[in-house]
Write an enzyme that holds these catalytic residues in place. Structure first.
Site, PDB file in Angstrom:
ATOM      1  N   GLY A  50       0.756  -1.228   0.000  1.00 37.42           N
ATOM      2  CA  GLY A  50       0.000   0.000   0.000  1.00 37.42           C
ATOM      3  C   GLY A  50       0.790   1.283   0.000  1.00 37.42           C
ATOM      4  O   GLY A  50       0.204   2.368  -0.100  1.00 37.42           O
ATOM      5  N   TYR A 106     -10.689   5.571 -11.026  1.00 34.19           N
ATOM      6  CA  TYR A 106     -10.262   6.152  -9.752  1.00 34.19           C
ATOM      7  C   TYR A 106     -10.096   7.665  -9.806  1.00 34.19           C
ATOM      8  O   TYR A 106      -9.620   8.258  -8.843  1.00 34.19           O
ATOM      9  CB  TYR A 106      -8.911   5.559  -9.324  1.00 34.19           C
ATOM     10  N   CYS A 160     -16.362   4.339 -27.113  1.00 35.15           N
ATOM     11  CA  CYS A 160     -17.644   5.042 -27.104  1.00 35.15           C
ATOM     12  C   CYS A 160     -18.192   5.193 -25.691  1.00 35.15           C
ATOM     13  O   CYS A 160     -19.216   4.601 -25.318  1.00 35.15           O
ATOM     14  CB  CYS A 160     -18.642   4.315 -27.998  1.00 35.15           C
TER      15      CYS A 160
END
Length: 448
Positions: free
Chosen positions: A267, A344, A375
């Site tokens: 992380g 995100y 699209c």
């Protein structure tokens, strides 16, 4: 914002848009740089790579990957440790092979990822199997191969692992992934350590579940694990999680349950443009005093921080579409190639292959939205970037080594990009570009 290495401003926000100084940006990247005003990865020019492999194309620096891996290992040299690269960040065999040769362990979340690790020469005894949805087949395969540890995320999973271990007459090594209810202060989609997240066993239930595991004949308790989220830029959430894990370790010792390792997950964040994440050295300095006292082997599961800034996505400007309200630069990469901006709201740097004249007052520099041909209105790679563009220009999207290709898709029946690895002045195709024909090769027409 100033780049710490050069003192130059990396970004300048104007009324028109965001200007990113390419030289200042690349100053903090170990592999990407300008030479004679032309962009290079290590000692290979981007122009040469585009001529060989076309676009869109992911390019990774072997040395940049190894540098960050070694930084983790060196920073935690004071304790017995194992760096388990999180395969989900970038699962290309060449990337895995480079890390396997360096001695890395691996963190996986599926049987497919384990098979990749083995195909790349990884040591299965240095693999931890995470994930909330392990199936009976997953567990059977992992146990048969000799998995290093299962990170158990529920009581039902613990029961299933034991059942399979009994059938195979094997001892299953496990740790519990504990959810410490610590806020990682990151994007909600990549936060994993809160009570309302699907991951792990609640902190208050952990001791009871460990006692249950200790009574199972074919379970071998070897560790404790937590992982609170991704792209963390501060060390405080890690410290808060570790404090809760240390508390549990002491409670388990009092009950006669001893562990071999503590796994702090991954992380640690990276700098995409102007973020200021804690460094690996600072991260280690903050955690080592507490870890040293435990006397356990320390596992880490870094993914993004090892590969993100080792990679770029190269794309070509196909169409320039200025309108009264927006200027659109339509490129040959799209959200199917790189979904992070759409998914995100990730801000990633977009820099030109040829270094422009310095400053943001350059003639022809305008704000552009960098978009793909998919699209969807959500198909964008960057918005309001001040650039001087012409059709045919090559752009590099930096920070693309993690969660780039590995999250790509064939939406709109678009073939996935090629992947290339660079080492010094050499380059090699490590995944060829898909063909459209390959996308439907396994499909058949309905026979009425």
């Amino acid at each position: 914002m100033s780049d710490s290495a050069t003192g130059q401003r990396v970004t300048t926000q104007t009324e028109q848009g965001l200007y990113i100084d390419p030289e200042a940006l690349t100053a903090h990247l170990s592999a990407l740089h300008y030479s004679d005003d032309a962009l290079c990865m290590e000692q290979v020019s981007i122009t040469e790579l585009v001529k060989c492999y076309d676009t869109p194309c992911y390019v990774y620096s072997k040395q940049a990957i190894l540098d960050v891996y070694q930084a983790y290992s060196d920073s935690f040299a004071a304790v017995d440790h194992q760096v388990c690269y999180a395969v989900k960040a970038n699962s290309n065999l060449a990337v895995l092979g480079v890390l396997a040769q360096a001695g890395a362990g691996f963190d996986i979340v599926s049987r497919g990822e384990l098979m990749r690790v083995l195909a790349a020469g990884g040591d299965v005894s240095r693999v931890v199997f995470s994930g909330v949805g392990k199936t009976r087949d997953d567990i059977d395969y992992a146990l048969t191969q000799g998995i290093g540890c299962f990170n158990v995320e529920s009581i039902s999973e613990l029961t299933l692992i034991h059942e399979v271990a009994v059938q195979l007459d094997k001892l299953a090594p496990i740790s519990l992934r504990v959810n410490p209810d610590v806020d990682a202060n990151t994007h909600p989609y990549i936060s994993t350590g809160l009570k309302d997240n699907k991951f792990g066993i609640a902190h208050e239930d952990a001791v009871a579940v460990y006692e249950q595991a200790a009574d199972l004949s074919h379970i071998n308790i070897v560790g404790i694990d937590c992982h609170i989220g991704s792209q963390l830029t501060e060390v405080e959430p890690f410290i808060a999680a570790l404090d809760k894990i240390v508390e549990l370790i002491h409670k388990l010792r009092d009950k006669g349950i001893t562990l071999q390792h503590v796994d702090l997950g991954g992380g640690l964040g990276v700098r995409y443009i102007d973020e200021t994440p804690v460094s690996i050295d600072e991260f280690a300095a903050a955690l080592l005093p507490k870890l040293s006292e435990l006397g356990l082997t320390v596992f880490f599961e870094p993914g993004r921080s090892i590969v993100a800034n080792a990679g770029v996505l190269l794309t070509r400007v196909d169409v320039l579409k200025p309108t009264e309200h927006k200027n659109f630069a339509i490129v040959d990469a799209a959200m199917n190639d790189l979904i992070r901006p759409a998914l995100y709201q990730a801000e990633m740097a977009v820099i030109p292959n040829v270094l422009p004249s310095s400053g943001i007052e350059t003639d022809g520099m305008q704000p552009w939205d960098i978009v793909g041909a998919v699209c969807e209105t959500g198909d964008f790679l960057a918005k309001d970037r001040l650039l001087s563009l012409a059709t045919g220009d090559i752009l590099a999207i930096t920070g693309a080594g993690a969660y780039g290709f590995t999250m790509s898709s064939n939406y709109n029946s678009r073939p996935r990009a090629s992947e290339v690895m660079v080492a010094d002045n050499r380059h090699q195709l490590i995944r060829k570009r898909e063909t459209v024909e390959a996308l439907y090769a396994d499909e058949t027409l309905w026979q009425s």
